[in-house]
Scaffold this motif. Structure first.
Motif, PDB file in Angstrom:
ATOM      1  N   LYS A 160       1.268   3.870  -3.259  1.00 58.85           N
ATOM      2  CA  LYS A 160       0.938   5.289  -3.073  1.00 58.85           C
ATOM      3  C   LYS A 160       1.998   6.178  -3.713  1.00 58.85           C
ATOM      4  O   LYS A 160       1.668   7.125  -4.449  1.00 58.85           O
ATOM      5  CB  LYS A 160       0.811   5.596  -1.580  1.00 58.85           C
TER       6      LYS A 160
ATOM      7  N   TYR B 152      -6.345  -0.145  -9.312  1.00 56.49           N
ATOM      8  CA  TYR B 152      -6.145   0.474  -7.989  1.00 56.49           C
ATOM      9  C   TYR B 152      -7.479   0.874  -7.358  1.00 56.49           C
ATOM     10  O   TYR B 152      -7.688   0.689  -6.155  1.00 56.49           O
ATOM     11  CB  TYR B 152      -5.240   1.692  -8.136  1.00 56.49           C
TER      12      TYR B 152
ATOM     13  N   GLU C  42       0.820  -1.203   0.000  1.00 58.87           N
ATOM     14  CA  GLU C  42       0.000   0.000   0.000  1.00 58.87           C
ATOM     15  C   GLU C  42       0.860   1.261   0.000  1.00 58.87           C
ATOM     16  O   GLU C  42       0.560   2.228  -0.708  1.00 58.87           O
ATOM     17  CB  GLU C  42      -0.935  -0.005   1.212  1.00 58.87           C
TER      18      GLU C  42
ATOM     19  N   CYS D  76      -3.625  -4.755  -5.164  1.00 59.36           N
ATOM     20  CA  CYS D  76      -2.558  -3.788  -4.908  1.00 59.36           C
ATOM     21  C   CYS D  76      -1.306  -4.113  -5.712  1.00 59.36           C
ATOM     22  O   CYS D  76      -0.703  -3.230  -6.329  1.00 59.36           O
ATOM     23  CB  CYS D  76      -2.252  -3.758  -3.414  1.00 59.36           C
TER      24      CYS D  76
END
Length: 859
Positions: free
Chosen positions: A251, A505, A247, A514
């Motif tokens: 990002k 996503y 995660e 992910c």
């Protein structure tokens, strides 16, 4: 300890709790300083390598942008820049000249000689003293830096790190400038550079510390520094200095991918274009272990052995050949020349003027000045001309080498559409979609996009997918968009990767995963090389012989997660890439490049390259662990690396290494038989390993023969045992019948298409009768065997009875009279009973035995 000393002087006591507590307080204060350093972008402008262009500090801005307030020492910086521009020489691609006769002969001779790699220490590239304009500029910058001018601090840091303007390289001094700038105002580029130096410990400026590296990378990334964002993403993706966290990694990769797509779409119609510079240095020499021994140049990756193939030809030779064919009137060669100059490639810059010249030459052979097609042109000739017209239209649409003209772009696109050129149709679709020189018409845009997509043109698939996504959120639209994106992704289209990453996503039309989204974002981020990396500068420095500078430039890309850059860094640092070194006494004036003598760092990047799927890097890891290079020797880890590289028989080098270890009992059980297996498998994997494998087997067989002769305890080479299967009765009969039928193969009927006189015309009936006859014969034979065995058993039983009776008769003769009479009667009764119960077959010596033997029983 003071705050200004930073992390460089921080120590971690183990005995005093109070000192540990104070240390934590200092770290928290530094975090607060960096987090709240709200410095405007215009105060970090000089060579700051911000997210807009990813500069590394090798270029100078034309002038300093106006800041909200003038920093102390700004005039000194401007004066220093004037002096530095007198020295600045921008990097250019080498101009390749046509080789002369001598150069051609030397080139052919070098190809004929065996490839023996030699290395010698390169002379030092830095000057012992600074003089002239460089000295003047350096003094001005140092004076400005004493006044805490951020521009001067960063320029001095880059000059000492990269050795810009021939300034002596001093990484410790560079770290000091970066650290001072980071503490001064939280400059993101300075913190990124500190992260690089803490991560690698390059030049011995600081001790490697992955935790601090991640900390500084994170500080810079949170301020929007693109390279720092990629470095943080890669560390969370690979688990470097922290645990793996998908995660967090996705990002940061998404941030970079968003910027990359925005930069790509900010270009001319159709998006930005660039030449890909990412490559492995070792692949130019046949791979990490050379031609044939590396996975990259053996097996399915081996170059074509066809003498007519141009797989190994240089670009100069290809251009010379195509030019010769073009002069002879070959329109396809002319078109290919135009395409090469238009697309360009590494070491060959684009030349739009030449490309347009060749494309117009092709078009002039198809259309006259009135736009009419010559009657004597074949359809294939016309198709090539339409493709050339599509390129010309693209150049006018984008303004490449010509003044942008939508009118001329439409003119050439319509010519290309005559033979359904996909690029021309896509260009017309873009013009009608965006109103470039024509009235916007979505229906016509869709018509042209669909026509181009039918011929598998990836950009048209992407445009159709975007239109379907913009129309609404119905399941049909999302399904159609996914379909077009999947087709475009097969051709590695960057926009398709980005859309698929976004949909994955957010879980739009696809299952939210992910890891899948991360891989697509990572691919997008790494594709936009000019925006995020220093590949071009690194390659130019390497080709110019500036190995240290190239190493430092590759180091940035390696920290950002490029596997090819990680491989390049490890290859440059590898102390084993040379099979033969030149003695020092032959080069008395040469100095060693101490910056490149870091086998520990080489092992780190071999490992990171291996984790991204490079098999040769995995084998190299085994070599380092086996020889204790850059780390303590660990034979078990070496075996693990070689085994991993040899899975599915991918690396012949790893298989040979395992065979050698079995042969010598290093890390594995000494077993000549297993060693032979690995050697044989290595040869099966790569036929170019014939010579080393043959020599190894010759030595192995000699050692095995001596071991057998001396009754040694090592397992010698043995013939491979053949597995013997135990058959059941039904399997035995079935195999017997198949063998018998095989004896009478189908070829016995060749030439007899018609039935023989008096025979059935169906061969299948003949085969069935033959099988039945065989079964009857086998049944009779089995019955005869049974009768013979039964007869033998009866004979043995009768013989035993006679022997028992003979032993009892002497005892009975010694009895009394009545007993004798009774015994005699009993004996007579026994004999009569034996005669009466002689069995189905008479016993030998019996009255009826002769008649039975001649077949007279029962007559």
């Amino acid at each position: 300890m003071t705050l200004s000393s930073g992390f460089a002087s921080t120590t971690f006591p183990k005995s005093t709790t109070m000192r540990r507590f104070l240390l934590y307080i200092i770290l928290l204060l530094q975090v607060a300083v960096f987090s709240h350093a709200d410095v405007p972008n215009n105060q970090q402008h000089v060579l700051s390598g911000d997210e807009s262009n990813g500069a590394t500090g090798n270029t100078l801005p034309p002038e300093l942008p106006a800041a909200q307030h003038v920093q102390p020492g700004a005039a000194l910086v401007n004066a220093a820049l004037v002096e530095l521009r007198k020295l600045h020489q921008p990097l250019h691609y080498k101009i390749r000249k046509n080789p002369g006769i001598l150069r051609t002969v030397l080139h052919l001779a070098s190809k004929a000689l065996p490839a023996i790699r030699l290395t010698a220490p390169s002379p030092a590239s830095s000057h012992d003293a600074v003089s002239g304009p460089l000295l003047h500029a350096t003094r001005l910058l140092e004076e400005s830096a004493q006044k805490n001018n951020s521009d001067a601090l960063y320029i001095l840091g880059d000059m000492n790190f990269y050795g810009n303007f021939s300034h002596p390289r001093n990484l410790k001094t560079a770290f000091g400038y970066y650290q001072k700038l980071a503490l001064l105002n939280g400059n993101s580029s300075a913190m990124y550079m500190m992260g690089v130096m803490y991560s690698t410990g390059v030049g011995g400026a600081v001790e490697p510390d992955q935790a601090r590296a991640l900390l500084y990378y994170t500080f810079a990334a949170n301020q929007g520094h693109t390279r720092a964002e990629m470095a943080v993403a890669h560390r969370h993706y690979a688990g470097i200095g922290t645990t793996k966290n998908c995660e967090t990694a996705v990002k940061y990769y998404k941030r970079v991918a968003d910027k990359a797509i925005a930069w790509y779409r900010s270009g001319p119609p159709g998006g930005m274009s660039w030449i890909s510079e990412s490559h492995r240095i070792a692949d130019e020499l046949g791979g990490t272990y050379g031609v044939g021994a590396s996975v990259s140049s053996s097996g399915q990756n081996a170059p074509h052995k066809n003498p007519t193939s141009d797989a190994q030809a240089s670009i100069e030779d290809i251009l010379e050949y195509l030019d010769l064919m073009s002069q002879k009137g070959d329109v396809k060669a002319t078109f290919n020349l135009g395409r090469i100059f238009y697309d360009g490639q590494r070491n060959l810059p684009r030349d739009y003027a030449k490309a347009r010249e060749y494309f117009l030459k092709v078009a002039s052979k198809t259309w006259n000045k009135k736009g009419q097609v010559f009657e004597n042109k074949t359809p294939s000739f016309h198709t090539i001309s339409c493709r050339a017209a599509g390129y010309i239209g693209r150049m006018y649409l984008r303004g490449e080498g010509v003044e942008q003209s939508f009118r001329l772009a439409e003119f050439w696109f319509r010519r290309g559409n005559e033979q359904a050129d996909q690029q021309s149709r896509h260009g017309l679709g873009l013009m009608y979609l965006n109103g470039y020189g024509v009235e916007q018409n979505l229906d016509l845009a869709l018509k042209f996009f669909n026509a181009a997509a039918e011929t598998a043109y990836p950009p048209s698939h992407v445009q159709l997918a975007a239109l379907y996504l913009d129309q609404g959120q119905s399941d049909e639209d999302i399904y159609a968009a996914n379909h077009h994106l999947d087709l475009a992704a097969k051709y590695y289209n960057m926009e398709a990767y980005y859309y698929i990453g976004e949909m994955t996503y957010f879980g739009l039309g696809r299952e939210r995963q992910c890891e899948v989204a991360l891989n697509y974002y990572k691919a997008v981020a790494e594709k936009v090389e000019p925006f995020v990396s220093s590949w071009a500068e690194a390659n130019l420095a390497y080709e110019a012989g500036e190995i240290e500078l190239a190493f430092l430039e590759y180091l940035h890309a390696a920290e950002q997660g490029y596997e090819t850059a990680q491989n390049n860094v490890a290859y440059i640092l590898d102390p084993q890439k040379s099979y033969l070194t030149i003695p020092q006494w032959l080069c008395p004036k040469a100095q060693k490049l101490t910056l490149l003598q870091n086998p520990t760092l080489a092992l780190i990047y071999w490992t990171r390259s291996s984790r991204q799927g490079n098999i040769d890097a995995t084998v190299k890891m085994g070599d380092y662990y086996l020889g204790g290079i850059g780390t303590d020797a660990d034979v078990d880890k070496a075996v693990q690396c070689y085994t991993a590289a040899s899975e599915h028989y991918q690396s012949a080098q790893a298989l040979w290494n395992l065979g050698w270890m079995h042969e010598n009992g290093i890390g594995l059980t000494q077993d000549y038989h297993l060693a032979k297996r690995y050697y044989d498998t290595a040869l099966e994997t790569n036929d170019e390993a014939y010579l080393p494998v043959s020599l190894s087997l010759l030595k192995l067989r000699a050692r095995s023969a001596w071991n057998t002769f001396t009754n040694g305890r090592i397992n010698s080479i043995q013939d491979e045992p053949t597995e013997k299967k135990e058959w059941s009765l039904s399997e035995w009969i079935n195999n017997f019948l198949q063998d018998e039928m095989g004896y009478y193969g189908d070829d016995m009927y060749d030439g007899y298409e018609d039935a023989m006189p008096g025979a059935d015309s169906d061969l299948g009936a003949f085969e069935e009768g033959d099988i039945l006859e065989t079964l009857v014969i086998m049944g009779l034979a089995a019955a005869l065997v049974f009768l013979v065995l039964y007869r033998q058993q009866r004979q043995q039983a009768a013989r035993r009875q006679q022997e028992d009776e003979a032993r009892r008769q002497p005892q009975e003769q010694q009895g009394q009279g009545v007993g004798r009479a009774a015994g005699g009667a009993f004996a007579n009764g026994q004999q009569q009973q034996q005669a009466g119960n002689g069995g189905f077959f008479p016993q030998p010596g019996a009255p009826g035995f002769g008649q039975w033997a001649v077949g007279g029983v029962g007559h």
